[in-house]
Write a protein that holds these residues in place. Structure first.
Motif, PDB file in Angstrom:
ATOM      1  N   LEU A   1      15.446 -12.092  32.203  1.00  0.00           N
ATOM      2  CA  LEU A   1      16.338 -11.901  31.063  1.00  0.00           C
ATOM      3  C   LEU A   1      15.535 -11.590  29.802  1.00  0.00           C
ATOM      4  O   LEU A   1      15.925 -10.743  28.990  1.00  0.00           O
ATOM      5  CB  LEU A   1      17.196 -13.145  30.833  1.00  0.00           C
ATOM      6  CG  LEU A   1      18.364 -13.389  31.793  1.00  0.00           C
ATOM      7  CD1 LEU A   1      19.093 -14.675  31.394  1.00  0.00           C
ATOM      8  CD2 LEU A   1      19.340 -12.210  31.776  1.00  0.00           C
ATOM      9  N   LEU A   2      14.414 -12.269  29.632  1.00  0.00           N
ATOM     10  CA  LEU A   2      13.586 -12.076  28.448  1.00  0.00           C
ATOM     11  C   LEU A   2      13.074 -10.638  28.369  1.00  0.00           C
ATOM     12  O   LEU A   2      13.119 -10.010  27.307  1.00  0.00           O
ATOM     13  CB  LEU A   2      12.413 -13.050  28.459  1.00  0.00           C
ATOM     14  CG  LEU A   2      11.438 -12.948  27.282  1.00  0.00           C
ATOM     15  CD1 LEU A   2      12.147 -13.206  25.964  1.00  0.00           C
ATOM     16  CD2 LEU A   2      10.282 -13.909  27.454  1.00  0.00           C
ATOM     17  N   ASN A   3      12.586 -10.102  29.496  1.00  0.00           N
ATOM     18  CA  ASN A   3      12.040  -8.747  29.492  1.00  0.00           C
ATOM     19  C   ASN A   3      13.130  -7.698  29.260  1.00  0.00           C
ATOM     20  O   ASN A   3      12.901  -6.688  28.583  1.00  0.00           O
ATOM     21  CB  ASN A   3      11.315  -8.465  30.803  1.00  0.00           C
ATOM     22  CG  ASN A   3      10.047  -9.288  30.939  1.00  0.00           C
ATOM     23  OD1 ASN A   3       9.523  -9.793  29.948  1.00  0.00           O
ATOM     24  ND2 ASN A   3       9.545  -9.441  32.152  1.00  0.00           N
ATOM     25  N   ALA A   4      14.310  -7.938  29.820  1.00  0.00           N
ATOM     26  CA  ALA A   4      15.424  -7.011  29.605  1.00  0.00           C
ATOM     27  C   ALA A   4      15.783  -6.981  28.127  1.00  0.00           C
ATOM     28  O   ALA A   4      16.053  -5.918  27.551  1.00  0.00           O
ATOM     29  CB  ALA A   4      16.628  -7.432  30.442  1.00  0.00           C
ATOM     30  N   ALA A   5      15.780  -8.136  27.484  1.00  0.00           N
ATOM     31  CA  ALA A   5      16.094  -8.217  26.060  1.00  0.00           C
ATOM     32  C   ALA A   5      15.046  -7.479  25.231  1.00  0.00           C
ATOM     33  O   ALA A   5      15.381  -6.721  24.307  1.00  0.00           O
ATOM     34  CB  ALA A   5      16.181  -9.670  25.623  1.00  0.00           C
ATOM     35  N   LYS A   6      13.776  -7.671  25.556  1.00  0.00           N
ATOM     36  CA  LYS A   6      12.699  -7.024  24.803  1.00  0.00           C
ATOM     37  C   LYS A   6      12.775  -5.507  24.925  1.00  0.00           C
ATOM     38  O   LYS A   6      12.596  -4.799  23.932  1.00  0.00           O
ATOM     39  CB  LYS A   6      11.345  -7.534  25.298  1.00  0.00           C
ATOM     40  CG  LYS A   6      11.065  -8.978  24.903  1.00  0.00           C
ATOM     41  CD  LYS A   6       9.947  -9.597  25.721  1.00  0.00           C
ATOM     42  CE  LYS A   6       8.632  -8.905  25.570  1.00  0.00           C
ATOM     43  NZ  LYS A   6       7.559  -9.578  26.348  1.00  0.00           N
TER      44      LYS A   6
END
Length: 225
Positions: free
Chosen positions: A18-23
């Motif tokens: 989720l973190l990488n998708a957000a970034k």
């Protein structure tokens, strides 16, 4: 596939954190520790699609209380999309912003109590998890420090964006203050260069002296008999 972070549509695919998708989608979830699961800055509430996400692991359980798990709380740096579906998450910062904007006093009190309870009850297990991962080689202190440093910029930008969205009338004073500070740094940097005769620049500043092309040097050959 499309997932929604703070109601913003974001491109993602199965296997993404989720973190990488957000970034990737400039919808940054906070990540002060650089995604090492040693803080809770990337905490999110899963509003929909929990079944499309990986199950909580030991790293998450060390930092998230049962009460927050019951509210569908997760750490975005440890939560992977495992199948396609509708996924909606709300970051902790955004939830707090909406509580403030809505002047929701009871909601604020409940929110503060929940976060306070989580901090006091999970601090020992969180510290124990970090020590254990360092001892077993799953957490490299040097690498962690580097990730923390790289995460400070985006994290501060996230905080500033949230502040401006909440208090838009502060945009102009902040811009003016930022320009004034940069001007002072540039002036000081130029003075330091003049005194030192070298390139002694301040962080975040520029120097008009060294921004110019270097002057050509005339070379003279001297010979003796």
């Amino acid at each position: 596939m499309i997932i929604y972070i703070n109601d913003k549509p974001c491109e993602a695919q199965v296997g993404d954190l989720l973190l990488n998708a957000a970034k990737r989608n400039k919808s940054h979830i906070g990540y002060i520790c650089g995604g090492n699961a040693i803080c809770q800055s990337c905490f999110v509430y899963v509003l929909e699609g929990a079944d499309c996400l990986s199950k909580p692991g030991e790293d998450e359980k060390a930092f998230i209380s049962d009460q927050l798990f019951a509210e569908s709380g997760r750490l975005a740096c440890r939560t992977t999309i495992v199948k396609e579906g509708t996924i909606r998450v709300l970051t902790r910062a955004e939830k707090f912003r909406r509580i403030v904007l809505g002047l929701n006093v009871p909601g604020f009190i409940t929110y503060a109590q929940t976060i306070g309870y989580n901090v006091t009850t999970k601090l020992p297990s969180g510290v124990s998890s970090i020590v254990s991962r360092v001892q077993t080689g799953r957490l490299n202190p040097v690498d962690t420090v580097g990730k923390i440093a790289s995460g400070l910029g985006p994290a501060s930008q996230l905080a500033m964006n949230n502040f401006i969205e909440t208090f838009p009338f502060m945009q102009m004073p902040l811009d003016m203050a930022g320009n004034a500070a940069k001007g002072a740094l540039d002036t000081a940097s130029g003075a330091l260069c003049s005194v030192s005769g070298g390139r002694l620049h301040l962080p975040g500043s520029t120097c008009t002296t060294h921004d110019k092309p270097a002057e050509s040097i005339e070379r003279i050959t001297i010979s003796t008999k």
